[in-house]
Design a protein around this motif. Structure first.
Motif, short mmCIF file in Angstrom:
data_model
loop_
_atom_site.label_atom_id
_atom_site.label_comp_id
_atom_site.label_asym_id
_atom_site.label_seq_id
_atom_site.Cartn_x
_atom_site.Cartn_y
_atom_site.Cartn_z
N GLU A 67 -41.40 48.63 -32.34
CA GLU A 67 -40.56 47.83 -31.44
C GLU A 67 -39.33 47.30 -32.17
OE1 GLU A 67 -42.68 44.80 -29.37
OE2 GLU A 67 -44.28 46.17 -28.73
N ARG A 68 -39.50 46.95 -33.44
CA ARG A 68 -38.36 46.41 -34.18
C ARG A 68 -37.30 47.49 -34.37
NH1 ARG A 68 -38.27 41.93 -38.86
NH2 ARG A 68 -36.32 41.12 -38.05
N VAL A 69 -37.73 48.68 -34.75
CA VAL A 69 -36.77 49.77 -34.93
C VAL A 69 -36.09 50.10 -33.61
CG1 VAL A 69 -36.53 52.22 -35.53
CG2 VAL A 69 -37.98 50.73 -36.92
N GLN A 70 -36.87 50.20 -32.53
CA GLN A 70 -36.28 50.49 -31.23
C GLN A 70 -35.29 49.42 -30.81
OE1 GLN A 70 -38.34 52.11 -27.86
NE2 GLN A 70 -40.19 52.42 -29.06
N SER A 71 -35.62 48.15 -31.06
CA SER A 71 -34.73 47.07 -30.64
C SER A 71 -33.40 47.12 -31.39
CB SER A 71 -35.40 45.71 -30.82
OG SER A 71 -35.56 45.39 -32.19
N ILE A 72 -33.46 47.47 -32.68
CA ILE A 72 -32.23 47.59 -33.46
C ILE A 72 -31.33 48.67 -32.88
CG2 ILE A 72 -31.30 48.31 -35.70
CD1 ILE A 72 -33.70 46.86 -36.99
N PHE A 73 -31.92 49.82 -32.59
CA PHE A 73 -31.11 50.91 -32.06
C PHE A 73 -30.73 50.69 -30.60
CE2 PHE A 73 -32.58 52.92 -35.93
CZ PHE A 73 -31.42 53.55 -36.35
N VAL A 79 -30.82 53.30 -27.54
CA VAL A 79 -32.08 53.23 -26.79
C VAL A 79 -31.83 52.44 -25.52
CG1 VAL A 79 -34.47 52.46 -26.79
CG2 VAL A 79 -33.46 53.35 -28.90
N ARG A 80 -32.19 53.03 -24.38
CA ARG A 80 -31.89 52.42 -23.09
C ARG A 80 -33.11 51.83 -22.41
NH1 ARG A 80 -28.50 57.76 -21.42
NH2 ARG A 80 -30.42 58.63 -22.29
N SER A 81 -34.26 51.88 -23.09
CA SER A 81 -35.50 51.34 -22.54
C SER A 81 -35.89 50.06 -23.27
CB SER A 81 -36.61 52.38 -22.65
OG SER A 81 -36.66 52.93 -23.96
N GLU A 82 -36.95 49.41 -22.82
CA GLU A 82 -37.44 48.20 -23.48
C GLU A 82 -38.05 48.58 -24.84
OE1 GLU A 82 -37.07 45.01 -22.46
OE2 GLU A 82 -35.80 45.92 -20.93
N PRO A 83 -38.02 47.65 -25.82
CA PRO A 83 -38.51 47.98 -27.17
C PRO A 83 -39.98 48.38 -27.23
CG PRO A 83 -37.16 46.01 -27.23
CD PRO A 83 -37.36 46.34 -25.78
N ASP A 84 -40.78 47.96 -26.22
CA ASP A 84 -42.20 48.30 -26.25
C ASP A 84 -42.52 49.59 -25.48
OD1 ASP A 84 -41.72 47.35 -23.70
OD2 ASP A 84 -43.44 45.98 -23.66
N ALA A 85 -41.48 50.32 -25.09
CA ALA A 85 -41.70 51.58 -24.37
C ALA A 85 -42.42 52.58 -25.25
CB ALA A 85 -40.37 52.15 -23.89
N THR A 86 -43.41 53.26 -24.70
CA THR A 86 -44.11 54.28 -25.48
C THR A 86 -43.45 55.66 -25.34
OG1 THR A 86 -45.65 54.62 -23.63
CG2 THR A 86 -46.31 53.10 -25.39
N GLU A 87 -42.53 55.78 -24.38
CA GLU A 87 -41.72 56.99 -24.24
C GLU A 87 -40.26 56.53 -24.11
OE1 GLU A 87 -43.08 59.54 -21.14
OE2 GLU A 87 -45.08 59.77 -22.01
N PRO A 88 -39.63 56.16 -25.23
CA PRO A 88 -38.29 55.57 -25.18
C PRO A 88 -37.26 56.48 -24.52
CG PRO A 88 -39.26 55.35 -27.36
CD PRO A 88 -40.14 56.27 -26.60
N ASP A 89 -36.34 55.85 -23.82
CA ASP A 89 -35.20 56.56 -23.24
C ASP A 89 -34.06 56.48 -24.26
OD1 ASP A 89 -33.25 57.72 -21.70
OD2 ASP A 89 -33.08 56.06 -20.28
N VAL A 90 -33.82 57.56 -24.98
CA VAL A 90 -32.86 57.53 -26.07
C VAL A 90 -31.68 58.46 -25.78
CG1 VAL A 90 -34.67 57.03 -27.75
CG2 VAL A 90 -33.99 59.39 -27.36
N GLN A 91 -30.57 58.18 -26.46
CA GLN A 91 -29.41 59.06 -26.39
C GLN A 91 -28.79 59.15 -27.78
OE1 GLN A 91 -26.41 57.41 -23.80
NE2 GLN A 91 -26.56 55.36 -24.68
#
Length: 211
Positions: A67-73, A79-91
């Protein structure tokens, strides 16, 4: 996201039943290959799946570290989804690891890292990123030794965190392990990316062909 990409999870169709490491086959819950945008110019490489990623099958998900890595990006626009997403929406971003399986009681051995190296090398070759973010000392050592001209013993993620290292055809922007990062460390990484990477034409790192 690449116009022809059908899914984010293991988009290159790598072996999902790999049994090359006997000691890991019985201990893993998932075999965790890369996830994200195959046309991404940013590649994030960790050492090995965490317990969360082993459970979800997706890199950098399933626990506080992911979640920390996702939140940074997410803050950087990748990352266009919430940090706790298990299938992140990334670009424009791809997540992966040096090794694809987790042992619950130890870090990967050098032999296991070497065995998984073809998976990572194939992802790097096919994605052709501009910026690689090694997460932690192990990932930094592996990537820097293979892709820079510096001596192997000159790398330390504590010193290199939130800096840029010139590589062969791309740049490395190291990140501390998320569990070891303070809020100040996370802010420093965001600031470096915004002011020294995203603010300039990082595509000048090499002559990138249009996709």
């Amino acid at each position: 996201m690449d116009a022809h990409q059908m899914e984010f999870e293991n988009p290159f169709g790598m072996d999902e039943d790999c049994e090359n490491c006997d000691a890991l086959c019985g201990s893993r819950e998932s075999l965790v290959h890369g996830y994200g945008d195959v046309g991404g110019e940013f590649l994030v490489v960790g050492e090995a799946p965490t317990a969360g990623a082993d459970r979800t099958g997706i890199p950098f998900t399933g626990d506080a570290a992911g979640e920390r890595v996702q939140s940074i990006f997410a803050d950087l626009g990748f990352v266009r989804s919430e940090p706790d997403a298990t299938e992140p929406d990334v670009q424009n971003l791809f997540f992966t690891y040096l090794t694809r399986c987790r042992h619950p009681e130890r870090e990967p051995t050098d032999e296991e890292v070497a065995t998984c190296e073809p998976f990572l090398n194939a992802e790097i070759r096919m994605i052709n990123p501009q910026i690689i973010v090694p997460v932690g000392d192990r990932a930094l050592d592996a990537l820097a030794i293979d892709y820079t001209t510096r001596k192997p013993d000159s790398f330390d993620v504590e010193a290199e965190h939130a800096t840029t290292i010139r590589g062969r055809g791309f740049e490395l922007v190291p990140m501390k392990e998320p569990d070891a990062m303070t809020d100040a460390d996370a802010d420093a990484f965001r600031e470096h990316m915004l002011e020294n990477v995203l603010s300039r034409d990082y595509r000048q790192t090499k002559g990138r062909q249009e996709r």
